[in-house]
Design a protein around this motif. Sequence first.
Motif, PDB file in Angstrom:
ATOM      1  N   ILE A  47       0.894  -1.155   0.000  1.00 37.67           N
ATOM      2  CA  ILE A  47       0.000   0.000   0.000  1.00 37.67           C
ATOM      3  C   ILE A  47       0.931   1.203   0.000  1.00 37.67           C
ATOM      4  O   ILE A  47       1.593   1.474   0.999  1.00 37.67           O
ATOM      5  N   HIS A  66      -3.470   0.773  -3.431  1.00 34.61           N
ATOM      6  CA  HIS A  66      -3.725  -0.006  -2.221  1.00 34.61           C
ATOM      7  C   HIS A  66      -3.376  -1.480  -2.431  1.00 34.61           C
ATOM      8  O   HIS A  66      -4.242  -2.362  -2.415  1.00 34.61           O
ATOM      9  N   LYS A 122      -7.093  -0.051   7.348  1.00 37.89           N
ATOM     10  CA  LYS A 122      -7.840   1.194   7.127  1.00 37.89           C
ATOM     11  C   LYS A 122      -6.960   2.403   7.456  1.00 37.89           C
ATOM     12  O   LYS A 122      -6.971   3.407   6.738  1.00 37.89           O
ATOM     13  N   LYS A 124      -3.582   2.507   7.341  1.00 38.35           N
ATOM     14  CA  LYS A 124      -2.544   2.621   6.310  1.00 38.35           C
ATOM     15  C   LYS A 124      -3.099   3.272   5.043  1.00 38.35           C
ATOM     16  O   LYS A 124      -2.464   4.134   4.446  1.00 38.35           O
ATOM     17  N   ARG A 125      -4.295   2.859   4.641  1.00 38.36           N
ATOM     18  CA  ARG A 125      -4.898   3.414   3.427  1.00 38.36           C
ATOM     19  C   ARG A 125      -5.229   4.893   3.597  1.00 38.36           C
ATOM     20  O   ARG A 125      -4.999   5.690   2.693  1.00 38.36           O
ATOM     21  N   SER A 126      -5.758   5.261   4.756  1.00 36.95           N
ATOM     22  CA  SER A 126      -6.101   6.675   4.964  1.00 36.95           C
ATOM     23  C   SER A 126      -4.836   7.533   5.043  1.00 36.95           C
ATOM     24  O   SER A 126      -4.809   8.647   4.518  1.00 36.95           O
ATOM     25  N   ARG A 129      -3.638   8.076   1.491  1.00 38.44           N
ATOM     26  CA  ARG A 129      -4.453   9.091   0.817  1.00 38.44           C
ATOM     27  C   ARG A 129      -4.055  10.492   1.258  1.00 38.44           C
ATOM     28  O   ARG A 129      -3.899  11.398   0.438  1.00 38.44           O
TER      29      ARG A 129
END
Length: 142
Positions: A47, A66, A122, A124-126, A129
């Motif tokens: 990611i 991701h 969640k 890591k993804r945020s 972004r």
Amino acid sequence: MSTVHTDIVTPAGKVYEGDVHMVCVRSKSGELGILPHHMPIVAPLEIALVRLKHEDEKIVDYVAVHGGFIQVGRENITILSEAAEPKSSIDVERAKKANAEAKSQLNTLHATSEGYAEALLKLKRSELRLSTAAIDDTIPEA
């Protein structure tokens, strides 16, 4: 300078398509910088941010990817991912909300609890972004 055709594809469709001079990605085994005529490879991705550099080197496209895989062929590069977002399409407020929710969930869960891994993913993804959206890609004047 030569280029290589590059596609970033998700189940929802193509997120990016273009001819670039260099693709920089983070695979599970480390950072990769791929130029035209690179040897063919397939590698799983982290990611992480994908940087797509154009011929003049001053123009770079940024895509938050991701995970997934990169497939490098003699004539093209394809990144397949569950989700990917170009910098220009990231909803910063939504990412901030997801980040706060993930942190809150992680504060209430034990590392061995059900749901902990999902909350960590969640987060890591945020964070990806938010960091992608914050990149200053303006070209300084000489």
